[in-house]
Design a protein around this motif. Structure first.
Motif, mmCIF file in Angstrom:
data_model
loop_
_atom_site.group_PDB
_atom_site.id
_atom_site.type_symbol
_atom_site.label_atom_id
_atom_site.label_comp_id
_atom_site.label_asym_id
_atom_site.label_seq_id
_atom_site.Cartn_x
_atom_site.Cartn_y
_atom_site.Cartn_z
ATOM 1 N N ASP A 64 0.832 -1.198 0.000
ATOM 2 C CA ASP A 64 0.000 0.000 0.000
ATOM 3 C C ASP A 64 0.869 1.252 0.000
ATOM 4 N N ASN A 65 0.340 2.325 -0.578
ATOM 5 C CA ASN A 65 1.012 3.623 -0.606
ATOM 6 C C ASN A 65 2.291 3.615 -1.448
ATOM 7 N N TYR A 66 2.414 2.642 -2.375
ATOM 8 C CA TYR A 66 3.570 2.625 -3.284
ATOM 9 C C TYR A 66 3.630 3.936 -4.055
ATOM 10 N N HIS A 67 4.826 4.280 -4.483
ATOM 11 C CA HIS A 67 4.982 5.468 -5.330
ATOM 12 C C HIS A 67 4.932 5.050 -6.798
ATOM 13 N N GLY A 68 3.986 5.618 -7.561
ATOM 14 C CA GLY A 68 3.863 5.325 -8.981
ATOM 15 C C GLY A 68 4.694 6.293 -9.808
ATOM 16 N N THR A 69 5.430 5.771 -10.783
ATOM 17 C CA THR A 69 6.352 6.591 -11.564
ATOM 18 C C THR A 69 5.628 7.444 -12.600
ATOM 19 N N THR A 70 6.301 8.528 -13.011
ATOM 20 C CA THR A 70 5.797 9.438 -14.034
ATOM 21 C C THR A 70 6.694 9.311 -15.267
ATOM 22 N N ILE A 71 6.498 10.221 -16.247
ATOM 23 C CA ILE A 71 7.369 10.221 -17.428
ATOM 24 C C ILE A 71 8.616 11.073 -17.203
ATOM 25 N N TYR A 72 8.678 11.797 -16.063
ATOM 26 C CA TYR A 72 9.753 12.756 -15.827
ATOM 27 C C TYR A 72 10.901 12.156 -15.008
ATOM 28 N N PRO A 73 12.071 12.801 -15.032
ATOM 29 C CA PRO A 73 13.172 12.347 -14.161
ATOM 30 C C PRO A 73 12.737 12.384 -12.700
ATOM 31 N N GLU A 74 13.041 11.307 -11.998
ATOM 32 C CA GLU A 74 12.698 11.230 -10.579
ATOM 33 C C GLU A 74 13.951 10.883 -9.784
ATOM 34 N N TYR A 75 14.168 11.662 -8.731
ATOM 35 C CA TYR A 75 15.314 11.442 -7.852
ATOM 36 C C TYR A 75 14.816 10.904 -6.522
ATOM 37 N N LEU A 76 15.541 9.936 -6.010
ATOM 38 C CA LEU A 76 15.173 9.288 -4.757
ATOM 39 C C LEU A 76 16.329 9.414 -3.775
ATOM 40 N N ARG A 77 16.021 9.778 -2.567
ATOM 41 C CA ARG A 77 17.045 9.940 -1.523
ATOM 42 C C ARG A 77 17.283 8.576 -0.875
ATOM 43 N N VAL A 78 18.439 8.003 -1.172
ATOM 44 C CA VAL A 78 18.780 6.668 -0.666
ATOM 45 C C VAL A 78 20.103 6.755 0.082
ATOM 46 N N ASP A 79 20.078 6.402 1.355
ATOM 47 C CA ASP A 79 21.287 6.412 2.189
ATOM 48 C C ASP A 79 22.002 7.766 2.105
ATOM 49 N N GLY A 80 21.220 8.835 2.162
ATOM 50 C CA GLY A 80 21.794 10.177 2.194
ATOM 51 C C GLY A 80 22.199 10.750 0.853
ATOM 52 N N LYS A 81 21.960 10.021 -0.250
ATOM 53 C CA LYS A 81 22.335 10.506 -1.578
ATOM 54 C C LYS A 81 21.121 10.520 -2.504
ATOM 55 N N TRP A 82 21.082 11.505 -3.407
ATOM 56 C CA TRP A 82 20.010 11.564 -4.398
ATOM 57 C C TRP A 82 20.385 10.707 -5.601
ATOM 58 N N VAL A 83 19.514 9.752 -5.921
ATOM 59 C CA VAL A 83 19.765 8.791 -7.002
ATOM 60 C C VAL A 83 18.705 8.977 -8.083
ATOM 61 N N LEU A 84 19.137 9.111 -9.332
ATOM 62 C CA LEU A 84 18.198 9.233 -10.448
ATOM 63 C C LEU A 84 17.689 7.848 -10.850
ATOM 64 N N ALA A 85 16.374 7.738 -11.037
ATOM 65 C CA ALA A 85 15.799 6.482 -11.540
ATOM 66 C C ALA A 85 16.056 6.403 -13.045
ATOM 67 N N LYS A 86 16.892 5.475 -13.447
ATOM 68 C CA LYS A 86 17.226 5.310 -14.860
ATOM 69 C C LYS A 86 16.266 4.295 -15.491
ATOM 70 N N GLU A 87 16.205 4.298 -16.823
ATOM 71 C CA GLU A 87 15.368 3.360 -17.569
ATOM 72 C C GLU A 87 13.953 3.306 -16.990
ATOM 73 N N SER A 88 13.391 4.476 -16.791
ATOM 74 C CA SER A 88 12.074 4.566 -16.165
ATOM 75 C C SER A 88 10.967 4.293 -17.175
ATOM 76 N N ARG A 89 9.756 4.228 -16.702
ATOM 77 C CA ARG A 89 8.552 4.204 -17.520
ATOM 78 C C ARG A 89 7.375 4.581 -16.638
ATOM 79 N N MET A 90 6.331 5.061 -17.249
ATOM 80 C CA MET A 90 5.157 5.527 -16.522
ATOM 81 C C MET A 90 4.399 4.363 -15.880
ATOM 82 N N ASP A 91 3.764 4.652 -14.745
ATOM 83 C CA ASP A 91 2.847 3.716 -14.077
ATOM 84 C C ASP A 91 3.529 2.450 -13.587
ATOM 85 N N CYS A 92 4.768 2.580 -13.135
ATOM 86 C CA CYS A 92 5.475 1.461 -12.509
ATOM 87 C C CYS A 92 5.795 1.826 -11.064
ATOM 88 N N VAL A 93 6.505 0.937 -10.397
ATOM 89 C CA VAL A 93 6.971 1.220 -9.035
ATOM 90 C C VAL A 93 8.488 1.142 -9.027
#
Length: 363
Positions: free
Chosen positions: A37-66
């Protein structure tokens, strides 16, 4: 060539709201193919995620995924059906960094962009739109992409119903302007019908005259292909030396044909399992830098939904150019309505479109 790839401007991670953002929260998958529940659904835009204190870009993305956090603290984008027990899925519905999730839409904005008029005529894209600039921009982009990108074509059968457009597509492939071809059973069947019999759906591809018993032609072609067992064997047995499929095989351009419930035959190359077909299409949309969709509403929407507005090439973020071309305004706008906002639409006869590309790119 005047084409210049726009420079991507990364977020300023020294901004207070990004610098002090929390790490993302993850919840492990407990049932195969089901996100928490409450998963984050991806968009078409660049998304950065804060992991272990660093911002990581989600590569090879696609819309409506997790998204999941991997063992090496990277981020993977997954379809729901590809989730496995133990995967750490990122949760949170905000996009402003307050939960460690930042959707960034300003990366390709130019400082020199002109302010648009509040009121203006003909602001939409329709059959009345002037497309000369669009064509010139596309010619320049394709010349660049031929050597530096990955051009994916998504074609409907209208592209091969005409002698000139079919020949134009063959010339474009042979000159390096196609790196992958996606479509369905019909476009390949009628291209091969034209290569062996000179008709498409029983009509002469030049005169458009219906042949006697022409409705058998595509069925005869399908039967021959199924007897041969493969497209390559069919080309050999029938001495095929022209057309879209022949050129793709000859030039090692990957072909992915997704099946439909209404298919005749189908050809041996058609993938009947829709999720397997999607997986194969995804291999190419992951790498795509330009996608050109011609006269196939369903395959265009499918491909567009798998293609983000950006990709990462040699460590650099760059835009993905998507073109939707159809004689129907409804068809070209449908892709935008389904969420693919970063798309250029051209309302025109696809046969004319292909001939224009061939004449300007290979002269």
């Amino acid at each position: 060539m005047s084409f210049k790839l726009p420079k991507y401007k990364k977020p300023n991670f020294e901004q207070e709201f990004l610098k002090n953002a929390p790490n993302v929260t993850t919840v492990e998958v407990v049932k195969e193919g089901v996100a928490p529940d409450n998963y984050h659904g991806t968009t078409i835009y660049p998304e950065y995620l804060r992991v272990d204190g660093k911002w990581v870009l989600a590569k090879e993305s696609r819309m409506d995924c997790v998204m999941t956090v991997t063992e090496d603290n990277d981020v993977a984008v997954k379809e729901f059906r590809n989730l496995h027990v133990g995967d750490k899925v990122i949760v949170g519905r905000t996009e402003d960094a307050s939960e460690g999730i930042y959707v960034y839409t300003e990366g390709f904005n130019s400082d020199e962009e002109e302010e648009e008029e509040t009121f203006a005529f003909r602001a939409g894209r329709s059959r009345e739109t002037a497309y000369s600039k669009d064509y010139d921009d596309l010619y320049d982009a394709l010349r660049y992409e031929k050597e530096n990108g990955y051009i994916v074509w998504v074609l409907g059968p209208a592209a091969v119903f005409d002698k000139d457009s079919r020949e134009a597509m063959q010339v474009l492939i042979e000159n390096g302007y196609a790196h992958a071809f996606l479509g369905g059973n019909a476009v390949a069947t009628h291209d091969l019908e034209a290569a062996t019999i000179g008709t498409a759906l029983g009509q002469d591809i030049y005169t458009q005259k219906s042949m006697k018993d022409g409705h058998y032609n595509h069925l005869d072609l399908l039967n021959k292909a199924r007897r041969a067992g493969s497209i390559e064997k069919l080309i050999e047995e029938e001495n095929i030396d022209n057309g879209l499929i022949y050129s793709c095989v000859k030039n090692d351009v990957p072909i992915v044909l997704g099946g439909s419930i209404r298919d005749d035959g189908p050809l041996p190359i058609v993938i009947g399992d829709v999720y397997q077909a999607q997986n194969e299409m995804r291999k190419h949309t992951r790498k795509a830098t330009t996608v050109i969709c011609l006269a196939t509403q369903l395959h265009s929407i499918a491909t567009g939904n798998m293609t983000p507005s950006y990709t990462v090439v040699n460590g650099e973020v760059r835009p993905v150019y998507i073109y939707s071309v159809d004689v129907s305004e409804f068809a070209v706008n449908k892709l935008r309505d389904r969420g693919t906002l970063e798309v250029s639409t051209i309302v025109t006869n696809v046969q004319d479109f292909l001939v224009n590309l061939k004449n300007n790119l290979t002269k």
